[in-house]
Design a protein around this motif. Sequence first.
Motif, PDB file in Angstrom:
ATOM      1  N   ARG A 257       0.626  -1.726  -0.076  1.00 14.98           N
ATOM      2  CA  ARG A 257      -0.065  -0.565   0.280  1.00 14.98           C
ATOM      3  C   ARG A 257       0.972   1.730  -0.091  1.00 14.98           C
ATOM      4  O   ARG A 257       0.527   2.036  -0.310  1.00 14.98           O
ATOM      5  N   LEU A 258       2.268   1.615   0.563  1.00 18.03           N
ATOM      6  CA  LEU A 258       3.026   1.884   0.290  1.00 18.03           C
ATOM      7  C   LEU A 258       3.042   2.644  -0.758  1.00 18.03           C
ATOM      8  O   LEU A 258       3.706   3.650  -1.109  1.00 18.03           O
ATOM      9  N   LEU A 259       2.792   2.014  -1.412  1.00 17.49           N
ATOM     10  CA  LEU A 259       3.325   2.460  -2.992  1.00 17.49           C
ATOM     11  C   LEU A 259       2.154   3.081  -3.949  1.00 17.49           C
ATOM     12  O   LEU A 259       2.413   4.761  -4.698  1.00 17.49           O
ATOM     13  N   ASP A 260       0.533   3.255  -3.441  1.00 18.64           N
ATOM     14  CA  ASP A 260      -0.128   4.403  -3.381  1.00 18.64           C
ATOM     15  C   ASP A 260       0.228   5.463  -2.466  1.00 18.64           C
ATOM     16  O   ASP A 260      -0.102   6.324  -2.925  1.00 18.64           O
ATOM     17  N   LEU A 261       0.412   5.430  -1.429  1.00 12.10           N
ATOM     18  CA  LEU A 261       0.881   6.519  -0.960  1.00 12.10           C
ATOM     19  C   LEU A 261       1.904   7.632  -1.479  1.00 12.10           C
ATOM     20  O   LEU A 261       1.687   8.146  -1.414  1.00 12.10           O
ATOM     21  N   GLU A 262       2.629   6.899  -1.920  1.00  8.66           N
ATOM     22  CA  GLU A 262       4.006   6.892  -2.598  1.00  8.66           C
ATOM     23  C   GLU A 262       3.632   7.742  -4.043  1.00  8.66           C
ATOM     24  O   GLU A 262       4.052   8.517  -4.537  1.00  8.66           O
ATOM     25  N   GLU A 263       2.572   7.302  -4.828  1.00 13.85           N
ATOM     26  CA  GLU A 263       2.281   7.810  -5.895  1.00 13.85           C
ATOM     27  C   GLU A 263       1.487   9.239  -6.135  1.00 13.85           C
ATOM     28  O   GLU A 263       1.394   9.944  -5.911  1.00 13.85           O
ATOM     29  N   PHE A 264       0.818   9.035  -4.812  1.00  9.28           N
ATOM     30  CA  PHE A 264      -0.296  10.277  -4.358  1.00  9.28           C
ATOM     31  C   PHE A 264       0.606  11.726  -3.379  1.00  9.28           C
ATOM     32  O   PHE A 264       0.414  12.469  -3.745  1.00  9.28           O
ATOM     33  N   ILE A 265       1.701  11.170  -3.115  1.00  4.01           N
ATOM     34  CA  ILE A 265       2.417  11.537  -2.585  1.00  4.01           C
ATOM     35  C   ILE A 265       3.533  12.564  -3.684  1.00  4.01           C
ATOM     36  O   ILE A 265       3.534  14.107  -4.065  1.00  4.01           O
ATOM     37  N   PHE A 266       4.057  12.002  -4.559  1.00  2.00           N
ATOM     38  CA  PHE A 266       4.499  12.777  -5.531  1.00  2.00           C
ATOM     39  C   PHE A 266       3.979  13.276  -6.354  1.00  2.00           C
ATOM     40  O   PHE A 266       3.961  14.603  -7.157  1.00  2.00           O
ATOM     41  N   GLN A 267       2.358  13.038  -7.174  1.00  5.97           N
ATOM     42  CA  GLN A 267       1.866  14.039  -7.657  1.00  5.97           C
ATOM     43  C   GLN A 267       1.346  15.065  -6.655  1.00  5.97           C
ATOM     44  O   GLN A 267       1.439  16.638  -7.145  1.00  5.97           O
ATOM     45  N   LYS A 268       1.075  15.316  -5.358  1.00  4.04           N
ATOM     46  CA  LYS A 268       0.869  16.363  -4.884  1.00  4.04           C
ATOM     47  C   LYS A 268       1.707  17.184  -4.596  1.00  4.04           C
ATOM     48  O   LYS A 268       1.737  18.452  -4.926  1.00  4.04           O
ATOM     49  N   LEU A 269       2.959  16.600  -4.715  1.00  4.20           N
ATOM     50  CA  LEU A 269       4.626  17.111  -4.142  1.00  4.20           C
ATOM     51  C   LEU A 269       4.437  18.242  -5.663  1.00  4.20           C
ATOM     52  O   LEU A 269       4.519  19.379  -5.861  1.00  4.20           O
ATOM     53  N   ASP A 270       4.779  17.888  -6.864  1.00  3.76           N
ATOM     54  CA  ASP A 270       5.176  18.185  -7.774  1.00  3.76           C
ATOM     55  C   ASP A 270       3.846  19.708  -8.723  1.00  3.76           C
ATOM     56  O   ASP A 270       4.172  20.110  -9.445  1.00  3.76           O
ATOM     57  N   GLY A 271       2.492  18.777  -7.794  1.00  3.31           N
ATOM     58  CA  GLY A 271       1.835  19.872  -8.206  1.00  3.31           C
ATOM     59  C   GLY A 271       1.607  20.681  -7.509  1.00  3.31           C
ATOM     60  O   GLY A 271       1.063  22.226  -8.044  1.00  3.31           O
ATOM     61  N   GLU A 272       1.760  21.284  -6.282  1.00  5.48           N
ATOM     62  CA  GLU A 272       1.549  22.010  -4.874  1.00  5.48           C
ATOM     63  C   GLU A 272       2.836  22.634  -5.502  1.00  5.48           C
ATOM     64  O   GLU A 272       2.672  23.701  -4.340  1.00  5.48           O
ATOM     65  N   LEU A 273       3.630  22.412  -4.979  1.00  7.84           N
ATOM     66  CA  LEU A 273       5.341  22.801  -4.299  1.00  7.84           C
ATOM     67  C   LEU A 273       5.045  24.278  -4.608  1.00  7.84           C
ATOM     68  O   LEU A 273       5.359  24.581  -5.678  1.00  7.84           O
TER      69      LEU A 273
END
Length: 470
Positions: free
Chosen positions: A281-297
């Motif tokens: 499930r960590l792979l799902d969290l990884e995908e979610f976090i990197f999408q958020k970082l790339d889109g919102e930082l």
Amino acid sequence: MSWWAIIIYIICILISIYFIHKWKTFRNLQGRYRMEEIIKERTEALIKEKEKSDNLLANILPKNTADELITTGKATSSKFKMATVLFADIQGFTKIAEQMNPDTLIDELDKFYFHFDSVVEKYNIEKIKTIGDAYMAAGGIPVKNRTNPVEVVLAALEMQAYMKDLKKTKADIWDLRIGIHTGSVIAGVVGQKKYSYDIWGDTVNTASRMESSGEAGKVNISATTFRLVEDFFECQYRGKMPVKYKGDIEMYFAKGLKPELQANNEVTPNEKFEIRLQLLRLLDLEEFIFQKLDGELPENLYFHNSGHTSHVYHQVELLGRSEKVADTDLLLLRSAALLHDIGYIDTIDEHEKRSVEMAHEILPLFKYNEFQIDQINKLIMATKMPPEPVDLLQKIICDANMDHLGRVDFLIESDKLYQEYRTLKRIKSKKEWNTYQADFLKNHEFFTDAARRLREVSKDDQIKNILQFS
């Protein structure tokens, strides 16, 4: 008439007018109050009716789909690349239905389906529909995830275990066949007056064929599903079986959890299973976090961006394995690495504190428990400068966060950090920055043996490089 009598009459008239006005005002207020009470009662009744209809819709459709339907009046279809479809069917049901009283038949089916509903809900699987004696559900929808093949197979084994337990007390309990296949599906709402959430695609057809090609009391899975769950379950290879309109398809019987992943019996998972599933499930969290970082930082974070998070994420695993930490702790480390800089989305100052707040919001969505969240937040706060780790896990994440200090690309990374600090007006000149970096390096030491071994360039050489190119 004397003047004082005229004055008294005038006063009486004025008093009468005043009281008549007050009486009319009171009557108006009384009428308005009654009207407001009626409106309030009717509004409350409408709200209750809306809640009932919304709840009814939520029971029929997935929450996100129901919300979209309520908001926009329509629901869009979605394609899911990896969903696991389950079909369960009672063997010989047609003959049973001919011989059994209709009311008794419905009561028995309702009892089974009620239990099946509780099982699929426990594993976050979406019940699609029942058609007569057939029960259909799918994992990985409407929220995409990588764990759905494991969760659906485990749910199927629990269903069969339930039927077997009933058989011990009631000999005439029906036999159940279950078939499972994993693949892409399209999901959406059909109907205008009676809404129905359904799925379509070749995956659905193949799952149905898995069920019809199975055996009573067993869980028949496709080779595709097997490859996704073989680390979790003991499976028996059946060979290539002929399937109508499909040709020969490889099939397996899922027998139960692997011995090392069992708690009390072959369908009850232990802590080791949960950790293994959480790592998936960590792979799902990884995908979610990197999408958020790339889109919102913010764009002016040249160093503290998704690239830095990615490096820390992989480095904590490398250091953790080198330091021989358990899988339980490795899960905490990798999760904390993903989230340690997410607070930069909202703030620069005290970003660690904001990262902890966001971790509290995000991690429950990926089934982290309170203890895990608490430990992850401590690891995040350990990255606050200057680092002062108190245990091995905190030392590992601090070393991973500062890993660039010992790498051959240190000057490149240092320049990124300089550009970031200069944009944020935290440093005035390159000379000032180089002096700061040299002083920082003089006082810095990696905390773990693994980080010291993996260091590519010595501290003294890094300082020389700074002074040479300053």
